[in-house]
Design a protein around this motif. Structure first.
Motif, PDB file in Angstrom:
ATOM      1  N   HIS A   1       0.855  -1.184   0.000  1.00 32.19           N
ATOM      2  CA  HIS A   1       0.000   0.000   0.000  1.00 32.19           C
ATOM      3  C   HIS A   1       0.892   1.235   0.000  1.00 32.19           C
ATOM      4  O   HIS A   1       1.771   1.371   0.844  1.00 32.19           O
ATOM      5  CB  HIS A   1      -0.893  -0.008   1.236  1.00 32.19           C
ATOM      6  N   LEU A   2       0.677   2.120  -0.944  1.00 31.46           N
ATOM      7  CA  LEU A   2       1.540   3.291  -1.104  1.00 31.46           C
ATOM      8  C   LEU A   2       0.834   4.533  -0.586  1.00 31.46           C
ATOM      9  O   LEU A   2      -0.217   4.934  -1.099  1.00 31.46           O
ATOM     10  CB  LEU A   2       1.917   3.478  -2.576  1.00 31.46           C
ATOM     11  N   GLN A   3       1.426   5.146   0.430  1.00 31.37           N
ATOM     12  CA  GLN A   3       0.910   6.407   0.951  1.00 31.37           C
ATOM     13  C   GLN A   3       1.328   7.541   0.015  1.00 31.37           C
ATOM     14  O   GLN A   3       2.425   7.528  -0.549  1.00 31.37           O
ATOM     15  CB  GLN A   3       1.453   6.659   2.359  1.00 31.37           C
ATOM     16  N   THR A   4       0.471   8.539  -0.113  1.00 38.81           N
ATOM     17  CA  THR A   4       0.772   9.625  -1.050  1.00 38.81           C
ATOM     18  C   THR A   4       2.050  10.360  -0.666  1.00 38.81           C
ATOM     19  O   THR A   4       2.785  10.823  -1.549  1.00 38.81           O
ATOM     20  CB  THR A   4      -0.398  10.618  -1.130  1.00 38.81           C
ATOM     21  N   ASN A   5       2.350  10.438   0.626  1.00 43.30           N
ATOM     22  CA  ASN A   5       3.559  11.169   1.027  1.00 43.30           C
ATOM     23  C   ASN A   5       4.841  10.393   0.769  1.00 43.30           C
ATOM     24  O   ASN A   5       5.940  10.915   0.994  1.00 43.30           O
ATOM     25  CB  ASN A   5       3.479  11.593   2.501  1.00 43.30           C
ATOM     26  N   LYS A   6       4.723   9.157   0.291  1.00 45.00           N
ATOM     27  CA  LYS A   6       5.902   8.362  -0.062  1.00 45.00           C
ATOM     28  C   LYS A   6       6.139   8.308  -1.571  1.00 45.00           C
ATOM     29  O   LYS A   6       7.132   7.726  -2.021  1.00 45.00           O
ATOM     30  CB  LYS A   6       5.767   6.932   0.482  1.00 45.00           C
ATOM     31  N   VAL A   7       5.231   8.897  -2.339  1.00 43.14           N
ATOM     32  CA  VAL A   7       5.369   8.836  -3.795  1.00 43.14           C
ATOM     33  C   VAL A   7       6.693   9.447  -4.240  1.00 43.14           C
ATOM     34  O   VAL A   7       7.386   8.910  -5.113  1.00 43.14           O
ATOM     35  CB  VAL A   7       4.177   9.549  -4.473  1.00 43.14           C
ATOM     36  N   LYS A   8       7.068  10.550  -3.635  1.00 45.13           N
ATOM     37  CA  LYS A   8       8.318  11.227  -4.029  1.00 45.13           C
ATOM     38  C   LYS A   8       9.530  10.338  -3.780  1.00 45.13           C
ATOM     39  O   LYS A   8      10.559  10.474  -4.464  1.00 45.13           O
ATOM     40  CB  LYS A   8       8.467  12.550  -3.263  1.00 45.13           C
ATOM     41  N   ASP A   9       9.427   9.411  -2.846  1.00 41.49           N
ATOM     42  CA  ASP A   9      10.551   8.518  -2.550  1.00 41.49           C
ATOM     43  C   ASP A   9      10.642   7.373  -3.548  1.00 41.49           C
ATOM     44  O   ASP A   9      11.740   6.950  -3.919  1.00 41.49           O
ATOM     45  CB  ASP A   9      10.411   7.932  -1.136  1.00 41.49           C
ATOM     46  N   VAL A  10       9.500   6.833  -3.984  1.00 40.82           N
ATOM     47  CA  VAL A  10       9.532   5.629  -4.814  1.00 40.82           C
ATOM     48  C   VAL A  10       9.494   5.923  -6.312  1.00 40.82           C
ATOM     49  O   VAL A  10       9.969   5.123  -7.115  1.00 40.82           O
ATOM     50  CB  VAL A  10       8.382   4.664  -4.439  1.00 40.82           C
ATOM     51  N   ALA A  11       8.940   7.067  -6.703  1.00 41.46           N
ATOM     52  CA  ALA A  11       8.836   7.391  -8.130  1.00 41.46           C
ATOM     53  C   ALA A  11      10.228   7.505  -8.744  1.00 41.46           C
ATOM     54  O   ALA A  11      11.096   8.205  -8.224  1.00 41.46           O
ATOM     55  CB  ALA A  11       8.073   8.697  -8.328  1.00 41.46           C
TER      56      ALA A  11
END
Length: 230
Positions: free
Chosen positions: A79-89
């Motif tokens: 499950h991907l939290q929106t505040n982690k998108v910058k880390d995984v993208a």
């Protein structure tokens, strides 16, 4: 069992499932889920020839990706939290858990700023379990239509998780349901390109998932073990 022995055994079981369902072995891709093992064990997994690595939390994956991210193809399967998108993208080539519009908006925002294309699977809760993330099946078509507004998001296919069952055969309706949903979406030509991939099947049920059309299976302990000594 050693890592090499586990890989051989799993490959044999995959080949047998493909034979039973008259599918080509080349159509089934294996994601080695390394969330429970160390960076050094993940390196051994890559050295063994397994090129697809699955992680479900950035906090656990960060050290491994910093050490090994230039090797293999990385899949974010949790499950991907929106505040982690910058880390995984840009680090994970595939995200298997796109399940809400707010996440799609954040993925598009980050991908646009970084000039990326992000490959995603839309997660669908076929089983209807309250403890599972994902869209309800009837929400899938409207959601996919909404994704047309996000040019940096490429939908590769659909993903689901089956309940843990004592008998793997009991998971068949869930996997069949996802395949039938994909086929229905393709008949309606909902997406920019036909959906091909189905991300489904884990250690307890991957053979049934293959028989029902899985193109990506996510295997953890049965393949890579749970700790350094395994």
């Amino acid at each position: 069992m050693t890592l090499e022995e586990r890989i051989r055994e799993v490959n044999t079981r995959i080949e047998e499932a493909c034979l039973r369902s008259e599918r080509s072995r080349e159509d089934v891709n294996v994601i080695a889920v390394t969330k429970y093992v160390s960076t050094s064990m993940t390196e051994r997994v890559l050295d063994s020839g397994l090129t697809h690595i699955g992680e479900n939390r950035w906090q656990n994956a960060e050290e491994k990706w910093n050490a090994l991210g230039s090797r293999g193809t990385w899949h974010f399967i949790g499950h991907l939290q929106t505040n982690k998108v910058k880390d995984v993208a840009g680090k994970f080539e595939y995200i298997h858990s796109l399940d809400r519009l707010s996440l799609a908006k954040e993925l598009e925002k980050v991908a646009s700023a970084r000039n990326l294309e992000i490959k995603t699977f839309v997660q669908v809760n076929i089983s209807g379990e309250d403890t599972k993330y994902g869209l309800e099946p009837e929400q899938a078509v409207p959601f996919l239509k909404e994704l047309h507004q996000f040019p940096h998001i490429k939908v590769a296919g659909l993903m689901t998780m089956a309940p843990f069952e004592g008998e793997a055969e009991d998971t068949r309706p869930v996997f069949r349901g996802l395949r039938e949903l994909r086929d229905d979406i393709n008949r309606q030509a909902i997406t920019r390109e036909p959906l091909i991939d189905l991300s489904m099947g884990m250690s307890n049920d991957f053979e049934v998932a293959i028989e029902e059309g899985a193109t990506w299976i996510r295997l953890g302990s049965i393949l890579v073990g749970k700790q350094e000594g395994e």
